[in-house]
Motif scaffolding. Structure first.
Motif, PDB file in Angstrom:
ATOM      1  N   VAL A 170     -10.569   1.513  16.088  1.00 25.54           N
ATOM      2  CA  VAL A 170     -10.553   1.171  14.879  1.00 25.54           C
ATOM      3  C   VAL A 170     -10.118  -0.633  14.993  1.00 25.54           C
ATOM      4  O   VAL A 170      -9.277  -0.782  15.530  1.00 25.54           O
ATOM      5  CB  VAL A 170      -9.375   1.780  14.173  1.00 25.54           C
ATOM      6  CG1 VAL A 170      -8.739   1.439  12.908  1.00 25.54           C
ATOM      7  CG2 VAL A 170      -9.287   3.239  14.374  1.00 25.54           C
ATOM      8  N   THR A 171     -11.116  -1.126  13.650  1.00 25.77           N
ATOM      9  CA  THR A 171     -10.685  -2.741  13.800  1.00 25.77           C
ATOM     10  C   THR A 171     -10.202  -2.562  12.337  1.00 25.77           C
ATOM     11  O   THR A 171     -10.419  -2.415  11.513  1.00 25.77           O
ATOM     12  CB  THR A 171     -12.106  -3.002  13.459  1.00 25.77           C
ATOM     13  OG1 THR A 171     -13.363  -3.103  14.653  1.00 25.77           O
ATOM     14  CG2 THR A 171     -12.679  -4.994  13.433  1.00 25.77           C
ATOM     15  N   TYR A 172      -9.064  -3.903  12.319  1.00 29.59           N
ATOM     16  CA  TYR A 172      -8.108  -3.849  11.343  1.00 29.59           C
ATOM     17  C   TYR A 172      -7.573  -4.968  11.299  1.00 29.59           C
ATOM     18  O   TYR A 172      -7.598  -6.073  12.141  1.00 29.59           O
ATOM     19  CB  TYR A 172      -6.338  -3.070  12.053  1.00 29.59           C
ATOM     20  CG  TYR A 172      -5.531  -3.687  11.109  1.00 29.59           C
ATOM     21  CD1 TYR A 172      -5.021  -2.226  10.306  1.00 29.59           C
ATOM     22  CD2 TYR A 172      -4.404  -4.161  11.384  1.00 29.59           C
ATOM     23  CE1 TYR A 172      -4.306  -2.368   9.087  1.00 29.59           C
ATOM     24  CE2 TYR A 172      -3.344  -3.891  10.502  1.00 29.59           C
ATOM     25  CZ  TYR A 172      -3.643  -3.238   9.468  1.00 29.59           C
ATOM     26  OH  TYR A 172      -2.185  -3.779   8.573  1.00 29.59           O
ATOM     27  N   THR A 173      -7.396  -5.650  10.170  1.00 25.10           N
ATOM     28  CA  THR A 173      -6.701  -7.249   9.446  1.00 25.10           C
ATOM     29  C   THR A 173      -5.729  -7.020   8.355  1.00 25.10           C
ATOM     30  O   THR A 173      -6.555  -6.151   7.508  1.00 25.10           O
ATOM     31  CB  THR A 173      -7.967  -7.402   9.407  1.00 25.10           C
ATOM     32  OG1 THR A 173      -7.925  -9.062   9.101  1.00 25.10           O
ATOM     33  CG2 THR A 173      -9.149  -7.738   8.225  1.00 25.10           C
ATOM     34  N   GLY A 174      -5.093  -7.990   8.859  1.00 21.85           N
ATOM     35  CA  GLY A 174      -4.087  -7.986   7.066  1.00 21.85           C
ATOM     36  C   GLY A 174      -3.564  -9.012   7.114  1.00 21.85           C
ATOM     37  O   GLY A 174      -3.401 -10.464   8.163  1.00 21.85           O
ATOM     38  N   ALA A 175      -3.336  -9.460   5.430  1.00 19.72           N
ATOM     39  CA  ALA A 175      -2.512 -10.638   5.675  1.00 19.72           C
ATOM     40  C   ALA A 175      -1.760 -10.580   4.685  1.00 19.72           C
ATOM     41  O   ALA A 175      -1.802  -9.374   3.517  1.00 19.72           O
ATOM     42  CB  ALA A 175      -3.378 -12.088   4.836  1.00 19.72           C
ATOM     43  N   GLY A 176       0.112 -10.539   5.660  1.00 21.14           N
ATOM     44  CA  GLY A 176       1.219  -9.669   4.667  1.00 21.14           C
ATOM     45  C   GLY A 176       1.926  -8.754   5.217  1.00 21.14           C
ATOM     46  O   GLY A 176       1.341  -8.511   6.089  1.00 21.14           O
ATOM     47  N   ASN A 177       2.490  -8.194   4.111  1.00 20.82           N
ATOM     48  CA  ASN A 177       2.958  -6.942   4.788  1.00 20.82           C
ATOM     49  C   ASN A 177       2.780  -5.762   4.702  1.00 20.82           C
ATOM     50  O   ASN A 177       3.494  -4.926   4.068  1.00 20.82           O
ATOM     51  CB  ASN A 177       4.870  -7.104   4.623  1.00 20.82           C
ATOM     52  CG  ASN A 177       5.059  -7.819   2.938  1.00 20.82           C
ATOM     53  OD1 ASN A 177       4.259  -7.471   2.385  1.00 20.82           O
ATOM     54  ND2 ASN A 177       6.643  -7.798   2.288  1.00 20.82           N
ATOM     55  N   ILE A 178       1.306  -5.990   4.996  1.00 18.68           N
ATOM     56  CA  ILE A 178       1.471  -4.424   4.323  1.00 18.68           C
ATOM     57  C   ILE A 178       0.540  -3.674   6.094  1.00 18.68           C
ATOM     58  O   ILE A 178       0.433  -4.143   6.759  1.00 18.68           O
ATOM     59  CB  ILE A 178      -0.649  -3.900   3.713  1.00 18.68           C
ATOM     60  CG1 ILE A 178      -0.925  -4.508   2.900  1.00 18.68           C
ATOM     61  CG2 ILE A 178      -0.494  -3.164   4.211  1.00 18.68           C
ATOM     62  CD1 ILE A 178      -0.019  -4.250   1.509  1.00 18.68           C
ATOM     63  N   SER A 179       2.066  -2.936   6.537  1.00 18.43           N
ATOM     64  CA  SER A 179       1.706  -2.145   7.923  1.00 18.43           C
ATOM     65  C   SER A 179       1.070  -1.443   7.924  1.00 18.43           C
ATOM     66  O   SER A 179       0.291  -0.289   6.282  1.00 18.43           O
ATOM     67  CB  SER A 179       3.000  -2.197   8.144  1.00 18.43           C
ATOM     68  OG  SER A 179       3.626  -2.541   7.613  1.00 18.43           O
ATOM     69  N   GLY A 180       0.589  -0.378   9.652  1.00 18.64           N
ATOM     70  CA  GLY A 180      -0.043   0.313   9.091  1.00 18.64           C
ATOM     71  C   GLY A 180      -0.049   0.954  11.142  1.00 18.64           C
ATOM     72  O   GLY A 180       0.598  -0.010  12.245  1.00 18.64           O
TER      73      GLY A 180
END
Length: 346
Positions: A244-254
């Motif tokens: 799984v490749t993941y990127t995020g900006a801010g407070n989304i959680s996974g």
């Protein structure tokens, strides 16, 4: 997979049953359901809402329309914190007489449902999932890719803070070849202006879901410059590579949950459409049995799926619903999205 609006009806007395039934009929009309299917939906909603009043005292009934390929449906998710069901098997086999009420109601719901699932813990409450589906007579515009051996099984709760107000949260799941790409977006604040952010983000995402997550995030960042901005995360499940490749900006959680092991995915600080100092991707292992959960800050972070024995084996809609029921903050829009990959023949 089309994202459709969800309605939440709080059921605390019999008048709530009427509201739930009318809400469901509005969905049926929008979907163009036949009289027979609409009647089935009406009965299912009536039974689920009645059970909430009679057996739990109160609860919530979440209704949404859903579309995947040529399958169109209406999903009902009943959530309560009542006494639970001590004999689920007996309830669903019709072990109890009609006067027992809840058991007979669940039998009718299961019989009329295209998809049915249930999760209950004594003293902690019950969650019931019913989905009524129909196939479109028109050809599918985007049929499954011939290389696909699995399909995403998705469960979601996505609700605004203020009922009947546009939701500032949004989500989308797109499947191509052996790759499933998931977006969760939360426009800053809530209300109409926040909703404009998620609508634009989903539009941009649908135009080019084939890129790597960090590329998709860059596209969103550029596209949302003229909005108030938001926070977002993108996950791409690559079955062939088992990653799984993941990127995020801010407070989304996974989180990726496999058995008793949980990998919490990393999002960096920033606001999509305003300022992101660093674009980075992170990679995590993925196996067939894994469960992916992504959620906005409308859900607290203090939850552990191991507090719910057997829930990970249930349909993702029940997983999302139970987490929402027990861990929503009640101070912001909320999204809880759960995804499994299941065999096409399952």
């Amino acid at each position: 997979m089309a994202m459709n609006g969800m309605k939440c009806i709080h059921i605390g007395e019999m008048s709530g049953i009427v509201e739930a039934r009318q809400t469901a009929m509005n969905f049926c009309k929008t979907k163009g359901f036949s009289e027979v299917l609409s009647g089935n939906v009406s009965l299912i909603v009536t039974e689920l809402a009645t059970n909430l009043v009679k057996h739990a005292g109160s609860g919530e009934l979440l209704i949404r329309s859903c579309t995947e390929g040529d399958v169109s449906g209406i999903e009902c998710l009943a959530l309560d914190r009542g006494m639970g069901i001590t004999d689920i098997g007996g309830s669903l086999r019709g072990k109890y007489p009609a006067t027992a009420g809840k058991e007979t109601g669940l039998m009718a719901v299961r019989r009329l449902s295209s998809l049915f699932d249930l999760y209950s813990i004594p003293e902690k409450g019950t969650a019931v999932l019913s989905r009524i589906e129909t196939r479109s007579p028109e050809p599918v515009s985007d049929p499954p890719h011939p290389l696909c051996s699995t399909r995403p099984e998705v469960g979601v709760v996505c609700l605004p803070l203020v009922p009947d107000e546009p939701c500032g949260d949004g989500w989308e799941v797109i499947r191509s070849e052996n790759r499933t790409v998931i977006l969760v977006i939360d426009g800053l604040g809530h209300g109409p202006e926040a909703s404009k952010v998620q609508v634009e983000a989903i539009r941009v995402f649908r135009k080019n879901p084939a890129g790597e997550p960090v590329e998709i995030l860059r596209n969103l960042h550029a596209a949302l410059r003229n909005t108030r901005g938001g926070v977002a995360a993108i996950a791409a499940i690559d079955e062939e590579r088992g990653r799984v490749t993941y990127t995020g900006a801010g407070n989304i959680s996974g989180r990726i949950i496999t058995g008793h092991v949980t990998n919490k995915m990393v999002s960096l600080s920033g606001t999509v459409g305003d300022q992101i100092r660093q674009f980075s991707e992170f990679s995590y292992p993925w196996v067939t049995e894994a469960l992916l959960i992504m959620y906005s800050d409308g859900l607290t972070m203090q939850w552990d799926l191991e507090d719910y024995p057997g829930l990970e084996r249930k349909h993702p809609a029940l997983i999302a619903g139970v987490l929402y029921r027990d861990h929503t903050r009640g101070t912001d829009d909320v999204t809880v999205l759960a995804v499994k990959l299941v065999g096409e023949t399952s």
